[in-house]
Design an enzyme around this catalytic site. Structure first.
Site, mmCIF file in Angstrom:
data_model
loop_
_atom_site.group_PDB
_atom_site.id
_atom_site.type_symbol
_atom_site.label_atom_id
_atom_site.label_comp_id
_atom_site.label_asym_id
_atom_site.label_seq_id
_atom_site.Cartn_x
_atom_site.Cartn_y
_atom_site.Cartn_z
ATOM 1 N N GLU A 197 -85.327 29.459 -38.934
ATOM 2 C CA GLU A 197 -85.353 28.956 -37.559
ATOM 3 C C GLU A 197 -86.597 28.113 -37.277
ATOM 4 O OE1 GLU A 197 -86.891 32.924 -35.269
ATOM 5 O OE2 GLU A 197 -85.226 33.081 -36.668
ATOM 6 N N SER A 199 -77.744 36.353 -41.699
ATOM 7 C CA SER A 199 -78.110 37.768 -41.644
ATOM 8 C C SER A 199 -77.526 38.437 -40.407
ATOM 9 C CB SER A 199 -79.630 37.920 -41.628
ATOM 10 O OG SER A 199 -80.179 37.405 -40.428
#
Length: 433
Positions: free
Chosen positions: A315, A172
Site C-alpha cells: 500500500e 491477504s
C-alpha cells in the site's frame, strides 16, 4: 461527466507542519466487524470516518448490529443478537468490506445480497467465495455459483468451521476475512494458504492481534497456516491507532518539498505496515526521529532511489513511487504484483501517470522500475483510486503545474485530504484530522 481537476499545491518554501492523521482504516474496519459479533457493546475511540468505514458501518447495521456515532466521532456498537438476512449491502470499492463481510453474512439467518462499484465487480473474490462453499455456504448470482459481485450469500445461521485451504496470493484480506469470523464457527478454524506468494503479511498479523485483544485464542501455526479457536469476542473500549499508511504522503512531503512534517500519536509498537516508512524514508535520505509519540521527518536535500522489496507493505507503493520520480538514482519496487488487483491496476496506472509527467517507468513482473528523468506539469488521472490522488499531490509539491483529476476519491480513507494538504503548506501549518 469528467471529474474536475484539483491544482496540486506547489511548495515554494520548506515545510514546518504537524499533521493529525485520522484512525487506521484497517483497524477500524476490523474492530467494527468484531464488534458486530461481540458478547457485549464496543466503544471505538478515534476511529476513522471515511467512505470505507461508513460502508462497513452500514454493512453491520444491515446484519443486525446497532451503531451510534457520537458527537466527538467515537462509535458505539451494540452487537447483533442474531445476524439477520434479507438485506442488501453496498461494498463500494472497499477491499475490507467486500472481503470481510461475506463470511459474516454466512452467519445470517437468510440470504444477504452484496454489490459495489463497477471496479468492485472486477476485483478478485474467488478465495472468499470458494472458502464459503467449502464451509457449506452457497454464493450465487441469478441462481448460479459466482466468484464476483453482484452476489448473494445464502446464510445458514451458523458455520461448523474446521480445516480449509485457500489461495490468498492476490490479497491477504482473504485470510483475514475468514479468521475474523472464525470465533463464531462451532469448531473454530484452521486455515492454510496454498498459493505461491502471500502479500501484506503484517495485515494478517494485525488480524491475529485484534482477535487476541478481544479475548480470542488466535495464532500462527507456521508459515501460511493459522488457527482461531471458537469463543466469545469481548467488547469494551478500543482506541484506534492513526493510519500510518495515510500518514505516508504527508511524511513524504518533507522529502519532496524540504522542511519537517510531524505526525503525533505514532504507536511505539504496531502491526501496521505503514511503520516501515521510518526505515524506508531514512534510506531515501530523510532524517527520521521518533520523539515520544511524535514522528518527525525532515528533508535533508538528498533523495535517493532504492531497490526495495515491498511485499510486506504494498500500500506504500504509490507514495514511494512519487518520491522515486524525484530521486537522483533509479528505484525498483518489488513484491507488489498483487497491486494489479487493487482499486485500479496500480502498476499500470503508476507507469501511465509517471510517463504523462515526463518520467521514466516500466512494469516488472512483480513491481515497478523508475529511473530519473526531467518532469513537467500534467493532469494526473486517479482511476477512482485514493492512492493515485495522493501520488499526484506529492509530485506536485516539487513539480509546478500538476493537477489531479477527482481528488475527492481520497474520501475513501481520508475525509478532507485537500484541506489537510493545503494547511500543511501554510506557515506553521497544523492540519487536523
Amino acid at each position: 461527466m469528467t471529474a474536475p481537476s484539483w491544482a496540486a499545491p506547489h511548495a515554494t518554501t520548506p515545510l514546518d507542519a504537524t499533521v493529525e492523521v485520522p484512525g487506521s482504516k484497517s483497524l477500524t474496519n476490523r474492530y467494527l466487524l468484531l464488534a458486530a459479533i461481540a458478547a457485549e457493546p464496543t466503544h471505538l475511540v478515534a476511529p476513522l470516518h471515511s467512505r470505507d468505514s461508513a460502508l462497513m458501518i452500514e454493512a453491520i447495521r444491515a446484519l443486525g448490529a446497532g451503531v451510534a456515532v457520537e458527537p466527538g466521532g467515537d462509535v458505539h456498537v451494540t452487537p447483533a443478537a442474531t445476524i439477520t438476512g434479507g438485506g442488501t449491502i453496498d461494498v463500494g470499492l472497499a477491499g475490507t468490506v467486500m472481503r470481510f463481510v461475506p463470511p459474516l453474512a454466512a452467519l445470517a439467518d437468510g440470504d444477504v445480497h452484496l454489490d459495489g462499484d463497477a471496479r468492485a465487480r472486477e476485483r478478485p473474490m474467488a478465495a472468499v467465495t470458494r472458502a464459503l462453499g467449502a464451509l457449506g455456504v452457497a454464493v450465487t448470482h441469478d441462481g448460479e455459483p459466482t466468484d464476483a459481485f453482484p452476489l448473494t450469500v445464502h446464510g445458514t445461521g451458523g458455520l461448523e468451521g474446521g480445516e480449509i485451504e485457500i489461495d490468498a496470493s492476490s490479497s491477504s484480506q482473504f485470510v483475514s476475512a475468514l479468521l475474523l469470523v472464525a470465533p463464531r464457527m462451532r469448531n473454530g478454524l484452521t486455515l492454510t494458504h496454498v498459493g505461491d506468494t502471500l502479500p501484506s503479511q503484517p495485515h494478517i498479523d494485525m488480524t491475529l492481534a485484534v482477535l487476541r485483544e478481544r479475548g480470542v485464542e488466535a495464532r500462527e501455526l507456521g508459515h501460511g497456516r493459522w488457527r482461531v479457536e471458537p469463543g466469545m469476542v469481548a467488547g469494551g473500549r478500543v482506541v484506534v491507532e492513526p493510519d500510518l499508511s495515510n500518514a505516508g504522503p504527508f511524511l513524504a512531503a518533507a522529502l519532496a518539498a524540504g522542511g519537517t512534517v510531524r505526525v503525533p500519536r505514532w504507536p511505539a509498537t504496531t502491526t501496521q505496515p505503514g511503520d516501515d516508512l521510518r526505515d524506508i524514508l531514512t534510506a531515501m535520505g530523510a532524517r527520521v526521529v521518533l520523539d515520544g509519540d511524535t514522528l518527525a521527518v525532515t528533508g535533508t536535500g538528498t533523495l535517493r532511489g532504492l531497490d526495495l522489496d515491498l511485499s510486506r507493505a504494498g500500500e506504500l507503493a504509490p507514495t514511494l513511487a512519487a518520491l522515486a520520480v524525484l530521486a537522483d538514482s533509479p528505484t525498483r519496487l518489488r513484491g507488489i504484483g498483487h497491486l494489479r488487483g487493487h482499486e485500479t491496476d496500480r502498476l499500470a496506472a503508476l507507469v501511465t501517470e509517471i510517463t504523462r509527467l515526463g518520467g521514466s517507468a516500466h512494469e516488472l513482473p512483480d513491481g515497478l522500475a523508475i529511473d530519473p528523468a526531467p518532469l513537467h506539469g500534467a493532469v494526473v488521472e486517479t482511476y477512482h483510486d485514493h492512492r493515485m490522488a495522493t501520488f499526484g499531490a506529492v509530485v506536485g509539491l516539487a513539480v509546478a503545474g500538476v493537477e489531479v483529476l477527482d481528488v475527492a476519491t481520497t474520501a475513501k480513507t481520508l475525509p478532507d485530504f485537500p484541506g489537510m494538504w493545503r494547511r500543511m503548506l501554510a506557515p506553521g501549518g497544523t492540519p487536523t484530522a
